[in-house]
Design a protein around this motif. Structure first.
Motif: not given
Length: 245
Positions: A50-56, A68-71, A97-105, A107-114
């Motif tokens: 989803t994120r790569i398509r958004k960036v593309a 993919a590189s830019v993302a 840790g990857p299981r603690l970080l939630h991500w809105d793929p 979303g706009s830039a910069p990436d939203d992390l929770y």
């Protein structure tokens, strides 16, 4: 200084450093662990796809590996910024840790992390490397290489470039705000991390300036050019294969 539950010290540094804590305001989001493991989420399918398509779509990338590189570099910048910011300002970092970080793929830039929960860890280079390099950027690179024709040198060059950029921005902010000790910690951490086996040889650090030995391929998007730390001084006209290593 102990980590506070809101990581409020990061707020003045801007969007790349900001790390939201607690639940996402618009409902549950996928974790970065799901993205790296090719797990689907109910709302987004595979988050990384989803994120790569958004960036593309946003940069009008002529082929998926460029997006993919830019993302990847953008996500690396977010992870490094949050970790370095906490290490420099608090002396400690939260467990990212990857299981603690939630991500809105989507979303706009910069990436939203929770971050679901703030669990303090030491702020030394070894811990930051374990959390960011091994916990995130290694599985992220593996996931991208499994789906796209991307050279490992390009991805580690992206990671090094993102690290150097985060440290440079943090050092400038710290010195402008009368906190030179925080800037010194950021610069020292970045230098130690760039010597890690994953990043060693990706470029040359001179003071706060970094010159990488690879190219992120951004010059290939419509209207794109070379980045300030690129191995090229101008966009090449020949085959892009030489830039992908």
């Amino acid at each position: 200084m102990d980590l506070d539950p809101d990581l409020a010290a990061l707020r003045p540094l801007g969007g790349f450093f900001l790390l939201r804590t607690g639940g996402a305001p618009h409902g549950p989001l996928p974790t970065l662990a799901q993205a790296y493991a090719d797990e689907a989420s109910d709302a987004y399918g595979n988050p990384l796809t989803t994120r790569i398509r958004k960036v593309a779509d946003g940069i009008r990338a002529p082929e998926p590996r460029i997006a993919a590189s830019v993302a990847q570099q953008a996500l690396a910048a977010r992870l490094w910024s949050a970790a370095l910011g906490c290490a420099a300002l608090y002396g400690r970092i939260p467990d990212l840790g990857p299981r603690l970080l939630h991500w809105d793929p989507a979303g706009s830039a910069p990436d939203d992390l929770y971050l679901a929960e703030v669990r303090p860890l030491p702020g030394d280079a070894a811990t930051v490397a374990d959390v960011v390099l091994q916990g995130h950027l290694q599985p992220l690179a593996a996931a991208l290489r499994a789906r796209h024709r991307i050279a490992p040198g390009l991805l580690w060059g992206n990671a090094a470039s993102a690290l150097a950029g985060a440290a440079r921005q943090l050092e400038r902010w710290a010195r402008a705000g009368g906190r030179p000790e925080a800037g010194d910690r950021a610069r020292d951490l970045a230098a130690r991390l760039l010597a890690h086996p994953f990043l060693a040889g990706t470029g040359t650090l001179t003071g706060a300036n970094f010159r990488r030995r690879s190219c992120c391929l951004y010059y290939r998007v419509p209207g794109g050019g070379v980045c300030g730390d690129c191995c090229f001084t101008r966009a090449p006209r020949s085959s892009p294969r030489a830039a992908s290593g």
